[in-house]
Design an enzyme around this catalytic site. Structure first.
Site, PDB file in Angstrom:
ATOM      1  N   SER A  36       0.801  -1.213  -0.023  1.00 39.32           N
ATOM      2  CA  SER A  36      -0.037   0.169  -0.063  1.00 39.32           C
ATOM      3  C   SER A  36       0.977   1.290  -0.038  1.00 39.32           C
ATOM      4  O   SER A  36       2.061   1.136   0.120  1.00 39.32           O
ATOM      5  CB  SER A  36      -0.987   0.057   1.336  1.00 39.32           C
ATOM      6  OG  SER A  36      -1.591  -1.178   1.390  1.00 39.32           O
ATOM      7  N   HIS A  41      -0.185  15.458  -0.500  1.00 41.15           N
ATOM      8  CA  HIS A  41       0.029  16.766  -1.162  1.00 41.15           C
ATOM      9  C   HIS A  41      -0.610  17.913  -0.485  1.00 41.15           C
ATOM     10  O   HIS A  41      -1.927  17.952  -0.383  1.00 41.15           O
ATOM     11  CB  HIS A  41      -0.258  16.694  -2.692  1.00 41.15           C
ATOM     12  CG  HIS A  41       0.067  15.365  -3.370  1.00 41.15           C
ATOM     13  ND1 HIS A  41       1.482  15.351  -3.944  1.00 41.15           N
ATOM     14  CD2 HIS A  41      -0.367  14.226  -3.373  1.00 41.15           C
ATOM     15  CE1 HIS A  41       1.616  14.087  -4.123  1.00 41.15           C
ATOM     16  NE2 HIS A  41       0.566  13.437  -4.029  1.00 41.15           N
ATOM     17  N   CYS A  64      -3.901  -2.815  -0.804  1.00 40.93           N
ATOM     18  CA  CYS A  64      -4.595  -3.897  -1.475  1.00 40.93           C
ATOM     19  C   CYS A  64      -4.609  -5.138  -0.376  1.00 40.93           C
ATOM     20  O   CYS A  64      -3.875  -4.703   0.591  1.00 40.93           O
ATOM     21  CB  CYS A  64      -3.582  -4.367  -2.834  1.00 40.93           C
ATOM     22  SG  CYS A  64      -1.869  -4.829  -2.520  1.00 40.93           S
TER      23      CYS A  64
END
Length: 188
Positions: A36, A41, A64
């Site tokens: 993962s 940001h 996942c």
């Protein structure tokens, strides 16, 4: 730092006998997630003339395996206490069952809103834009009410004239609507 859905090998665990400071804190924090990743940001910006400043944080959570980013939604929403929230959820790839059949989505979902707590839903206006056949889900949220004191610096709303309060609220609502709808608006 290693984050994993399974047990971490004891040889990787922190040595608590180490008491020295690691030195100055880094400007960048890097973590390895098993299967993962999480990225953040940030985009602070200010209007040059009208005194409105915004701070945008885009948080990408890709997973996942057994870990679902939908389980982190309420925590993230409550952590940031945002005025406008845009959530995109996309199921990519596939997983296989024990017979080898591919499953392109392994859980039921018709709206991201199903994963948002009721107390949060009461605070926001929400709209969905979903493409079900491609497993793409999009929810936009706009705060219903706000306290003007949370947007002022060095002054409180009690110190403002009613006309000043109205003007500032109008500017804030315009800014919020423009961000929510993704377009410039002449007047609100």
């Amino acid at each position: 730092m290693l984050i994993s859905e399974g047990k971490i090998n004891s040889s990787l665990e922190d040595d608590s006998s180490h008491t020295e400071s690691p030195g100055p804190l880094p400007e960048t924090v890097l973590a390895h997630l098993d299967k993962s990743h999480i990225t953040v940001h940030t985009y602070p910006e200010s209007h040059p003339d009208d005194g409105i400043s915004t701070f945008r944080a885009d948080i990408d959570v890709s997973t996942c395996g057994k870990i679902s980013p939908l389980k982190a939604l309420n925590y993230l929403i409550h952590s940031f206490d945002s005025d406008i929230i845009t959530i995109d959820y996309r199921v990519r790839g596939f997983t296989r069952d024990i017979e080898g059949r591919k499953h392109f989505i392994d859980h039921k979902i018709n709206s991201i809103q199903n994963y948002i707590s009721n107390d949060t839903k009461e605070l926001y206006h929400m709209i969905d834009v979903n493409v079900y056949q491609d497993h793409i889900f999009h929810t936009k949220m706009l705060i219903k009410d706000f306290d003007l004191d949370n947007y002022l610096f060095g002054i409180t709303k009690k110190e403002l004239l009613p006309s000043e309060k109205r003007k500032i609220k109008q500017k804030l609502k315009k800014e919020m609507y423009e961000i929510f709808y993704g377009k410039n608006m002449p007047k609100i």
